[in-house]
Design a protein around this motif. Structure first.
Motif, PDB file in Angstrom:
ATOM      1  N   THR A   1      34.906 -26.598  86.365  1.00 12.62           N
ATOM      2  CA  THR A   1      35.705 -26.409  85.163  1.00 12.62           C
ATOM      3  C   THR A   1      36.460 -27.693  84.838  1.00 12.62           C
ATOM      4  O   THR A   1      37.077 -28.304  85.722  1.00 12.62           O
ATOM      5  CB  THR A   1      36.700 -25.247  85.352  1.00 12.62           C
ATOM      6  N   PHE A   2      36.424 -28.082  83.576  1.00 15.16           N
ATOM      7  CA  PHE A   2      37.093 -29.292  83.103  1.00 15.16           C
ATOM      8  C   PHE A   2      38.173 -28.904  82.101  1.00 15.16           C
ATOM      9  O   PHE A   2      37.964 -28.025  81.265  1.00 15.16           O
ATOM     10  CB  PHE A   2      36.093 -30.239  82.428  1.00 15.16           C
ATOM     11  N   ASP A   3      39.312 -29.554  82.177  1.00 18.03           N
ATOM     12  CA  ASP A   3      40.364 -29.303  81.202  1.00 18.03           C
ATOM     13  C   ASP A   3      41.020 -30.621  80.830  1.00 18.03           C
ATOM     14  O   ASP A   3      41.236 -31.484  81.694  1.00 18.03           O
ATOM     15  CB  ASP A   3      41.420 -28.347  81.750  1.00 18.03           C
ATOM     16  N   ARG A   4      41.322 -30.761  79.553  1.00 15.18           N
ATOM     17  CA  ARG A   4      41.943 -32.017  79.110  1.00 15.18           C
ATOM     18  C   ARG A   4      43.363 -32.162  79.629  1.00 15.18           C
ATOM     19  O   ARG A   4      43.898 -33.275  79.702  1.00 15.18           O
ATOM     20  CB  ARG A   4      41.928 -32.118  77.587  1.00 15.18           C
ATOM     21  N   LEU A   5      44.001 -31.035  80.005  1.00 15.51           N
ATOM     22  CA  LEU A   5      45.334 -31.094  80.585  1.00 15.51           C
ATOM     23  C   LEU A   5      45.234 -31.298  82.097  1.00 15.51           C
ATOM     24  O   LEU A   5      44.246 -30.919  82.710  1.00 15.51           O
ATOM     25  CB  LEU A   5      46.106 -29.814  80.266  1.00 15.51           C
TER      26      LEU A   5
ATOM     27  N   ILE B   1      40.628 -34.274  82.245  1.00  9.58           N
ATOM     28  CA  ILE B   1      39.325 -34.763  81.792  1.00  9.58           C
ATOM     29  C   ILE B   1      39.046 -34.156  80.420  1.00  9.58           C
ATOM     30  O   ILE B   1      38.838 -32.951  80.280  1.00  9.58           O
ATOM     31  CB  ILE B   1      38.208 -34.370  82.779  1.00  9.58           C
ATOM     32  N   GLN B   2      39.052 -35.004  79.411  1.00 11.70           N
ATOM     33  CA  GLN B   2      38.908 -34.520  78.036  1.00 11.70           C
ATOM     34  C   GLN B   2      37.480 -34.689  77.544  1.00 11.70           C
ATOM     35  O   GLN B   2      36.898 -35.774  77.625  1.00 11.70           O
ATOM     36  CB  GLN B   2      39.875 -35.259  77.105  1.00 11.70           C
ATOM     37  N   PHE B   3      36.940 -33.590  77.033  1.00  9.39           N
ATOM     38  CA  PHE B   3      35.615 -33.613  76.413  1.00  9.39           C
ATOM     39  C   PHE B   3      35.684 -34.500  75.165  1.00  9.39           C
ATOM     40  O   PHE B   3      36.563 -34.348  74.321  1.00  9.39           O
ATOM     41  CB  PHE B   3      35.218 -32.191  76.029  1.00  9.39           C
ATOM     42  N   GLY B   4      34.736 -35.430  75.065  1.00  9.22           N
ATOM     43  CA  GLY B   4      34.723 -36.355  73.933  1.00  9.22           C
ATOM     44  C   GLY B   4      35.476 -37.644  74.199  1.00  9.22           C
ATOM     45  O   GLY B   4      35.376 -38.591  73.424  1.00  9.22           O
ATOM     46  N   ARG B   5      36.214 -37.699  75.321  1.00  7.00           N
ATOM     47  CA  ARG B   5      36.917 -38.930  75.704  1.00  7.00           C
ATOM     48  C   ARG B   5      36.432 -39.411  77.073  1.00  7.00           C
ATOM     49  O   ARG B   5      35.923 -40.516  77.208  1.00  7.00           O
ATOM     50  CB  ARG B   5      38.425 -38.699  75.748  1.00  7.00           C
ATOM     51  N   ASP B   6      36.593 -38.565  78.073  1.00  4.52           N
ATOM     52  CA  ASP B   6      36.208 -38.926  79.438  1.00  4.52           C
ATOM     53  C   ASP B   6      34.793 -38.468  79.778  1.00  4.52           C
ATOM     54  O   ASP B   6      34.145 -39.046  80.648  1.00  4.52           O
ATOM     55  CB  ASP B   6      37.186 -38.293  80.440  1.00  4.52           C
ATOM     56  N   ILE B   7      34.376 -37.403  79.139  1.00  2.28           N
ATOM     57  CA  ILE B   7      33.048 -36.858  79.402  1.00  2.28           C
ATOM     58  C   ILE B   7      32.472 -36.337  78.084  1.00  2.28           C
ATOM     59  O   ILE B   7      33.212 -35.781  77.256  1.00  2.28           O
ATOM     60  CB  ILE B   7      33.118 -35.746  80.478  1.00  2.28           C
ATOM     61  N   HIS B   8      31.182 -36.543  77.887  1.00  2.00           N
ATOM     62  CA  HIS B   8      30.561 -36.186  76.620  1.00  2.00           C
ATOM     63  C   HIS B   8      29.472 -35.135  76.844  1.00  2.00           C
ATOM     64  O   HIS B   8      29.100 -34.827  77.982  1.00  2.00           O
ATOM     65  CB  HIS B   8      29.983 -37.431  75.950  1.00  2.00           C
ATOM     66  N   LEU B   9      28.973 -34.609  75.731  1.00  7.00           N
ATOM     67  CA  LEU B   9      27.971 -33.558  75.808  1.00  7.00           C
ATOM     68  C   LEU B   9      26.765 -33.996  76.628  1.00  7.00           C
ATOM     69  O   LEU B   9      26.284 -33.266  77.503  1.00  7.00           O
ATOM     70  CB  LEU B   9      27.543 -33.145  74.398  1.00  7.00           C
ATOM     71  N   GLY B  10      26.287 -35.201  76.384  1.00  8.98           N
ATOM     72  CA  GLY B  10      25.122 -35.691  77.123  1.00  8.98           C
ATOM     73  C   GLY B  10      25.378 -35.793  78.617  1.00  8.98           C
ATOM     74  O   GLY B  10      24.477 -35.552  79.430  1.00  8.98           O
ATOM     75  N   ASP B  11      26.599 -36.145  78.986  1.00  7.39           N
ATOM     76  CA  ASP B  11      26.950 -36.230  80.408  1.00  7.39           C
ATOM     77  C   ASP B  11      26.879 -34.853  81.061  1.00  7.39           C
ATOM     78  O   ASP B  11      26.366 -34.707  82.180  1.00  7.39           O
ATOM     79  CB  ASP B  11      28.367 -36.802  80.579  1.00  7.39           C
TER      80      ASP B  11
ATOM     81  N   LEU C   1      34.418 -29.760  68.527  1.00  5.22           N
ATOM     82  CA  LEU C   1      34.117 -30.579  69.690  1.00  5.22           C
ATOM     83  C   LEU C   1      32.974 -31.517  69.335  1.00  5.22           C
ATOM     84  O   LEU C   1      32.029 -31.125  68.642  1.00  5.22           O
ATOM     85  CB  LEU C   1      33.702 -29.696  70.873  1.00  5.22           C
ATOM     86  N   GLN C   2      33.053 -32.722  69.812  1.00  6.05           N
ATOM     87  CA  GLN C   2      32.069 -33.748  69.474  1.00  6.05           C
ATOM     88  C   GLN C   2      30.657 -33.306  69.851  1.00  6.05           C
ATOM     89  O   GLN C   2      30.377 -32.979  71.005  1.00  6.05           O
ATOM     90  CB  GLN C   2      32.428 -35.042  70.211  1.00  6.05           C
TER      91      GLN C   2
END
Length: 472
Positions: free
Chosen positions: A47-51, A91-101, A340-341
């Motif tokens: 689980t990833f969270d931007r906070l 860990i923020q989606f679109g900043r630290d980790i992207h859909l392709g990752d 979301l990106q």
């Protein structure tokens, strides 16, 4: 384990199903629980969270004087104790980790990001200084890292709250309640200091519909009516019901209880308490009036209820207006998701388009393989915390239906330690669930020393320093 080229049933011991959950709030945890409870499929969940810390709205949305609701966290802790679960905070989606990752490292992705912004009133003056969203106020007094530097002008005697949902009730209660009663909670220190200096003595709640249609629960409105040193004032004319509204009371227990309570309060009349909460029903704001760029009042229109084609009672302006002078206004008219990106998005409804939790491309109408959604970003901002359990369960059922009969090989990127190596290569300072548990104990210890339930960390730098991981 790396058996690249050798395929095994997806979800088997030789080839576990690897799932990424974006968002560590209630809907995300319920999805994790539904996945890990399955005995017929071996699943590993990250689980990833931007906070930096978990629990989303439970930590940053539930009011500090509602600790009984926050007790739901104990259930989330049990879920997180499963060795097949990992948490990556900050860990923020679109900043630290992207859909392709995520697609490279996981078989399936669940979006559990909630609805992070507010719906607009779309009236003149909405963006004047002194006009705030309920979301930012709630996040501010709860110590949300994004809002610690926010400022709220409580130097005026009258504040207006637009909306009749439970969040509007929370805002009203925090404004009206004695700061001494909040001092022992986990409210942010800076917020308590601001509330101690508050000059607000009257709060006007504006609800566009009537007593039978109020969105707040009986518990929430009764809490306001029971506040020490506060009078809840209701005009008897506002609780008079039309024939159609009367009919709803026969089948709607909540509406019946609300109407009965508000009717009783309306018969009490104004009291002599130092603070007042005025509930104004069948009123809609049509303009926020400014003076030198600051809120000076709100123009409202009286409504009448009209039965729509769907049978719902909807407000319609009567052409009767009045102006309420005020210096502070809070807008609490619902939440709205943000895109979301790279992920399909329905801007009008603020959700990710889906069918039973399967993400759908709005242009083609086709299901997007391997992507799923739960919670408010799936269905819109409706229901209570517990509503997310069934909602997440539905999505998980769809996910497991989609892997039936599938086989796959384990790629290097899908090894359990691969995502950690990836994040470190991106220089993304993440916090694990063990880190959170250490912070949790520190918050409780600091709070006990101050006579509080807990003293929250509100800055990432302070969290990293406390964990001695500044250079991580």
């Amino acid at each position: 384990m790396n058996n690249s080229g050798t395929e095994y049933p997806l979800g088997s011991e030789q080839r576990p199903l690897r799932v990424a959950v974006v968002g560590a709030g209630p809907s995300g945890f319920y999805a994790v629980d539904a996945l890990l409870r399955r005995k017929d499929v071996l699943i590993e969940v990250d689980t990833f969270d931007r906070l930096p810390v978990p629990y989303g709205l439970v930590r940053f949305g539930v009011a500090p004087d509602h600790q009984n609701i926050k007790a739901i966290i104990k259930g989330y802790e049990r879920i997180a104790a499963n060795p097949r679960f990992r948490f990556f905070g900050n860990i923020q989606f679109g900043r630290d980790i992207h859909l392709g990752d995520l697609q490279a490292h996981y078989d399936q992705i669940i979006y559990a990001v909630g609805a992070e912004t507010d719906r607009r009133l779309n009236i003149p003056g909405e963006m004047l200084s002194g006009s705030y969203t309920a979301t930012e106020f709630v996040a501010w007094y709860n110590g949300h890292p994004d809002y610690v530097d926010s400022r709220f002008d409580l130097s005026h005697e009258r504040a207006v709250v637009v909306g009749m949902g439970n969040v509007a009730m929370d805002v009203t209660r925090i404004l009206a309640k004695s700061p001494d009663e909040l001092a022992a909670t986990d409210i942010a220190d800076y917020a308590l200091e601001t509330l101690r200096a508050s000059k607000v003595r009257e709060i006007v709640i504006l609800g566009r519909r009537g007593a039978a249609q109020a969105a707040f629960t009986p518990k929430e409105i009764k809490e306001i009516g029971a506040l020490e040193g506060v009078d809840l004032v209701v005009d008897p004319a506002d609780v008079a019901l039309d024939d159609e509204s009367e009919k709803t009371l026969e089948t709607d227990r909540q509406a019946r209880t609300n109407v009965q309570y508000l009717t009783e309060k309306s018969q009490e009349g104004p009291g002599a308490s130092p603070k007042n909460v005025h509930l104004r029903l069948l009123r809609s704001p049509v303009e926020i009036i400014g003076e030198n760029g600051y809120v000076a009042g709100v123009k409202i229109e009286r409504n009448v209820l009209v039965k729509s084609e769907s049978g719902e009672m909807r407000p319609r302006g009567s052409g009767e207006f009045e102006t309420i002078p005020c210096g502070t206004l809070f807008r609490s008219v619902g939440y709205h998701g943000i895109p979301l990106q790279g992920v399909p998005f329905d801007q009008a409804n603020g959700v990710i388009p889906n069918e039973r939790g399967r993400v759908v491309d709005p242009d083609s109408g086709e299901v997007v393989r391997g992507q799923y959604v739960v919670g408010w970003i799936k269905r819109g901002p409706t229901g209570l915390l517990g509503t997310n359990k069934g909602d997440s369960g539905e999505t998980v059922e769809a996910m497991l239906e989609d892997i039936q009969g599938q086989t796959a090989a384990m790629r290097n990127e899908q090894e359990p330690d691969a995502i950690e190596s990836f994040l470190k290569s991106k220089d993304a300072p993440y916090l694990t669930f063990s880190d959170w548990k250490e912070l949790d104990l520190l918050e409780i210890e600091k709070g006990e020393a101050m006579g509080k339930i807990r003293q929250k960390f509100v800055h990432l730098s302070d969290m990293l320093e406390a964990l001695d991981k500044e250079g991580r």
